[in-house]
Design a protein around this motif. Structure first.
Motif, mmCIF file in Angstrom:
data_model
loop_
_atom_site.group_PDB
_atom_site.id
_atom_site.type_symbol
_atom_site.label_atom_id
_atom_site.label_comp_id
_atom_site.label_asym_id
_atom_site.label_seq_id
_atom_site.Cartn_x
_atom_site.Cartn_y
_atom_site.Cartn_z
ATOM 1 N N ARG A 180 0.823 -1.152 0.005
ATOM 2 C CA ARG A 180 -0.137 -0.015 -0.126
ATOM 3 C C ARG A 180 0.728 1.224 0.023
ATOM 4 N NH1 ARG A 180 -5.153 -0.714 0.568
ATOM 5 N NH2 ARG A 180 -6.150 -2.749 0.894
ATOM 6 N N ALA A 181 2.050 1.148 0.798
ATOM 7 C CA ALA A 181 2.772 2.232 0.699
ATOM 8 C C ALA A 181 3.382 2.343 -0.538
ATOM 9 C CB ALA A 181 3.748 2.145 1.798
ATOM 10 N N ALA A 182 3.821 1.503 -1.399
ATOM 11 C CA ALA A 182 4.423 1.563 -2.857
ATOM 12 C C ALA A 182 3.483 2.195 -3.636
ATOM 13 C CB ALA A 182 4.559 0.168 -3.216
ATOM 14 N N VAL A 183 2.251 2.042 -3.556
ATOM 15 C CA VAL A 183 1.303 2.494 -4.408
ATOM 16 C C VAL A 183 1.333 4.167 -4.204
ATOM 17 C CG1 VAL A 183 -1.296 2.698 -4.994
ATOM 18 C CG2 VAL A 183 -0.108 0.451 -4.534
ATOM 19 N N GLU A 184 1.250 4.506 -3.016
ATOM 20 C CA GLU A 184 1.186 5.933 -2.223
ATOM 21 C C GLU A 184 2.287 6.514 -2.781
ATOM 22 O OE1 GLU A 184 -1.657 6.576 -1.598
ATOM 23 O OE2 GLU A 184 -1.202 8.670 -0.918
ATOM 24 N N VAL A 185 3.427 5.938 -2.627
ATOM 25 C CA VAL A 185 4.757 6.678 -3.147
ATOM 26 C C VAL A 185 4.533 6.848 -4.650
ATOM 27 C CG1 VAL A 185 7.160 6.508 -3.575
ATOM 28 C CG2 VAL A 185 6.098 5.792 -1.379
ATOM 29 N N CYS A 239 0.834 -8.818 -13.872
ATOM 30 C CA CYS A 239 1.055 -7.273 -13.647
ATOM 31 C C CYS A 239 -0.213 -6.847 -13.413
ATOM 32 C CB CYS A 239 1.783 -6.704 -14.765
ATOM 33 S SG CYS A 239 2.074 -4.778 -14.514
ATOM 34 N N VAL A 240 -0.671 -5.979 -12.504
ATOM 35 C CA VAL A 240 -1.867 -5.644 -12.325
ATOM 36 C C VAL A 240 -2.084 -4.267 -12.228
ATOM 37 C CG1 VAL A 240 -2.841 -7.607 -11.015
ATOM 38 C CG2 VAL A 240 -1.778 -5.934 -9.777
ATOM 39 N N LEU A 278 -2.587 -3.773 -6.701
ATOM 40 C CA LEU A 278 -1.402 -4.401 -6.194
ATOM 41 C C LEU A 278 -1.521 -4.947 -4.980
ATOM 42 C CD1 LEU A 278 1.563 -5.230 -7.261
ATOM 43 C CD2 LEU A 278 1.980 -3.188 -6.233
ATOM 44 N N PRO A 279 -2.027 -4.151 -4.134
ATOM 45 C CA PRO A 279 -2.067 -4.787 -2.605
ATOM 46 C C PRO A 279 -2.762 -5.840 -2.230
ATOM 47 C CG PRO A 279 -2.252 -2.367 -2.379
ATOM 48 C CD PRO A 279 -2.452 -2.624 -3.821
ATOM 49 N N ALA A 280 -3.885 -5.963 -3.041
ATOM 50 C CA ALA A 280 -4.929 -7.198 -2.988
ATOM 51 C C ALA A 280 -4.174 -8.209 -3.845
ATOM 52 C CB ALA A 280 -6.118 -6.786 -3.540
ATOM 53 N N ALA A 288 8.506 -7.479 -6.153
ATOM 54 C CA ALA A 288 7.532 -6.587 -6.811
ATOM 55 C C ALA A 288 8.224 -5.274 -7.355
ATOM 56 C CB ALA A 288 6.275 -6.079 -6.315
ATOM 57 N N HIS A 289 7.895 -5.119 -8.859
ATOM 58 C CA HIS A 289 8.221 -3.614 -9.305
ATOM 59 C C HIS A 289 6.903 -3.022 -8.855
ATOM 60 C CE1 HIS A 289 11.744 -5.387 -11.150
ATOM 61 N NE2 HIS A 289 10.886 -6.257 -12.110
ATOM 62 N N ALA A 290 6.799 -2.515 -7.672
ATOM 63 C CA ALA A 290 5.392 -2.187 -7.005
ATOM 64 C C ALA A 290 5.044 -1.011 -7.727
ATOM 65 C CB ALA A 290 5.768 -2.106 -5.557
ATOM 66 N N GLY A 291 5.768 -0.118 -8.015
ATOM 67 C CA GLY A 291 5.293 1.037 -8.508
ATOM 68 C C GLY A 291 4.653 0.742 -10.034
#
Lengths: 512, 512
Positions: free
Chosen positions: A287-292, A395-396, A401-403, A423-426
């Motif tokens: 979740r933090a990754a999405v926010e960044v 890749c979603v 991503l968090p879910a 994850a390449h989370a961004g």
């Protein structure tokens, strides 16, 4: 497509290839050459080619493809051999076409920020060359892959968040089609034309001095100041009609052999800040990754490693990272923007329970930090001798991503695996890394079951079964689920461009 | 391709279309409907369709295309009708498929920054919708085009320097192929899947309230802070196999009819600064533009207008801009970065003799400044009643732009034209704007001669005959010069996907 293994006479094929190339030394039938071109680091079963050929020019590739059509023999392009879905394994035998001797930087336009390169050039050598001009090539799949292989698989990696995947970098291609016809796509409109734009002496490849081929033609006033890590590259232009370039980027050697690439290059950023931050639970890190990603326009890398992966890294590299879910972050650009974004990023992480925020500004510190991430993939199998890799690659959409990561973790846990997640989370792209004992069919079966469940979940979220590794052998079965009727169009294109079915047969498209 | 004008019975065709759509009001054969769909603003000769059809759903488009295949009747998709190369002119008659009633925003994922829209949505309505979410869609071709038309022509425009062209925004498509087969490409992997990701109620289009379809699913901690004008959008992912999306982006209605698009959207930037600066000579302005592109990573627009174009703008809009070569510039992003870049940009301009640097920070001032640029294309013909537009559209590598503009100016001068030049200079794309008396064949011939010389020069510089307008009727003759053997591949793809040659016949591909 070719229906099964090539059943011709390898000795005769080798003799004909020697006639065509006029060089016995570049047509190899020995076991070590063949084995080296018949396997990868993954669980995909090896299958050796009958002959390995090392062309040194487009006209030699043409000659090989012309002969291959006459003899109805499969041809599988080979670069660094670092792909993860069995792309380079010649499952039907035939010719492994090793392009590593075609590794020159042919031209560089530092003003237009476009380079023309051969497919066998590795990204590390390319970046060493570009660094002298204050430039770099951003796509970083981890392995030191070749540019041709990266284009063929549409590689992406840690920098994709900011710079995109290979498909965003490739402006034009020279491709040898089945049967030996050569086409140029994209801005490589005409050889002479683009040569005029790119100009200069070639920077030659293997075994020769890399003489600079740099040209610049801003006549006056340019002081060489470069912008910071931004996408002001070659023409964003439309092309007349539909662009054929993207048809070959990601075609994995099934539609043609890439012999030249014209790619964007970028100025090295003025300022770079890297950081890592530890989270109490995996989903909080996601979740933090999405926010960044949302809050930091200058973010270039947002990478997530779970506690299991960090344990493998610590064991493999002798490091002492906290074995907890961790984000590895990087911002680059103008100093003020980077510092402001790093502060925003830290704030976003702390809002999700992130602690132990460590920042690295100098190159050595940053290299140390990224070393952990770059060795994550290798570490997982390196610490488990005899085991081979099986990696998911979904890749979603970023919002999912968090879910999706939560689902993936629950899936592997339920099937009794301690597989790590990176994850390449961004970018919404993540991998579950299985280290599989290839002699244990039940383990392999369960890993495939987990992989299938993770793919199904990603598709249901509007994602894709492969974010960066490509289809190869490993994701063929999901193509229909993902693309539906479009697979029939893809198959028709394949039949059109490779009517004999001899270009990397058995890959990408599902069995008909 | 169809060999010539459709020779069927329009009355019978109209009756069958009414049967298929079940709505007489949306099948029109009157002169005004037909004429409106048979011409554009350019010198391309008009040719009316036999019938104009207004579908309201994908299944209606399917039904029309199925019927068209049965009846062997040409189908030409129509959006805003603002294209400049005769794309929408039904040169072989048949059906004009007006998609403007399919104009809904179907879904928006503000976290993943992806929207799903129908093809008839105009960019101004889309941006009005997105602004409520702090988002925008960057592609700005000047005209208030439809998203479908912009994708079909791979439109670009003033923001392409920073955000790229349509091909960089389109993540997935729903396309109805010739004969009525529907395929989904790109990340529109599966309808249900993407629906899950995008979620929400549709924001419906024409004549209905635009109920918000916004969803967001960051559960906690998100404070809504948005990054500044950066490309942190949906997945940069590879797709399994080659992506079919780019085959349809830029295909100008010749390969299929786009019925849904999934596109990236971007956060509105935090800070925006616009500026204009005047130069003593045209080439100095072009050189300064290249330098601003190189030095200013936050540049979003670098537009060049020559003194002739500014004279037309002054006459058309009643403005009093200095009638000298002028750069119109814009930077956007984080405030500190934008101010630093604006200072750099000013310095670069002054090094090339730029004077009278005027900056605009507030929205009203910026809108006034960009009004001049946005009306440049219209002004040239508006001040010369009865004349129609002929525009060149070459795009060259950035390093080649000053020399290409110098060549273009010399060419038009030598042929006795006072044609103005406008450039998306940061992108290497420029237009020579001729206002032609269509009843004077000699003038038209000379303008075409100038256009051909400018295209030849651009190709020799590694450029392309069309940077953003597409091929349509006007650039067909240059396709072979630019693409060589690749044209045969394009023709084979066309024959594969449209075997009857009824999708926008007579466009893009040269006569065989």
């Amino acid at each position: 497509m070719a229906g099964g293994p090539w059943a011709g006479d390898p000795g005769r094929l080798a003799r004909r290839l020697v006639e065509v190339l006029g060089d016995r030394g570049r047509v190899r039938t020995g076991l070590s050459d063949r084995q080296q071109h018949g396997r990868d680091l993954t669980v995909h079963p090896p299958h050796d080619p009958d002959v390995v050929v090392y062309p040194e020019s487009t006209s030699e590739v043409r000659a090989v493809l012309r002969l291959a059509a006459q003899e109805r023999v499969p041809v599988v392009p080979f670069g660094a051999g670092s792909s993860l879905e069995g792309h380079v394994i010649p499952v039907h035998g035939g010719i492994s076409l090793d392009l590593t001797r075609m590794d020159a930087v042919l031209a560089l336009d530092p003003v237009g920020r476009v380079a023309r390169v051969q497919p066998g050039l590795t990204r590390s050598r390319f970046n060493a060359y570009l660094a002298r001009e204050g430039l770099f090539f951003p796509v970083d799949p981890g392995a030191d892959a070749t540019l041709g292989g990266m284009a063929a698989t549409n590689a992406s990696g840690t920098n994709a968040l900011r710079y995109g995947a290979m498909k965003h970098q490739v402006l034009g291609l020279e491709v040898v089609l089945a049967g030996g016809r050569v086409v140029r796509t994209g801005t490589l409109a005409r050889g002479t034309g683009t040569a005029a734009a790119l100009g200069g002496t070639a920077c030659t490849g293997t075994g020769r001095d890399a003489a600079t081929g740099v040209t610049g033609d801003i006549a006056t006033g340019a002081d060489g100041t470069r912008g910071a890590g931004e996408a002001v590259a070659g023409p964003n232009a439309a092309l007349p009609g539909w662009d054929l370039t993207p048809l070959f980027v990601g075609s994995e050697g099934t539609l043609g052999v890439i012999t030249t690439l014209e790619v964007r290059v970028y100025p090295l950023p003025e300022a770079v800040v890297a950081a890592r931050v530890v989270f109490p639970v995996l989903e909080a890190a996601a979740r933090a990754a999405v926010e960044v990603a949302r809050r930091c326009p200058s973010a270039t890398r947002i990478e997530l490693l779970d506690e299991r992966t960090l344990a493998a890294v610590n064991a493999y590299r002798g490091t002492a990272y906290p074995e907890r879910p961790t984000l590895f972050l990087e911002w680059s650009g103008m100093p003020a923007a980077v510092e402001a974004d790093a502060a925003r990023g830290r704030q976003a992480c702390e809002a999700y329970g992130g602690t132990g925020f460590v920042m690295e500004r100098d190159p050595a510190g940053r290299d140390r930090l990224w070393d952990a991430r770059h060795h994550a993939g290798l570490a997982v199998t390196a610490v488990a001798p005899g085991r081979k890799k099986l990696s998911t690659d979904v890749c979603v959409p970023l919002s999912q991503l968090p879910a999706a990561i939560r689902h993936a973790r629950a899936t592997v846990d339920a099937l009794g695996f301690a597989a790590g997640i990176v994850a390449h989370a961004g970018d919404g792209n993540f991998h579950v890394l299985f280290a599989i004992d290839p002699s244990d069919p039940d383990e392999l079966r369960r890993a495939r079951q987990a992989s299938a469940a993770i793919v199904r979940d990603a598709l249901a979220r509007g994602g894709t079964c492969t974010g960066e590794h490509g289809v190869g052998l490993g994701k063929r079965d999901y193509l229909r689920d993902q693309h539906g009727p479009a697979v029939a169009v893809m198959a028709a294109l394949k039949a059109l461009l490779d009517p004999l079915g001899i270009l990397n047969p058995g890959k990408v498209l599902p069995e008909t």
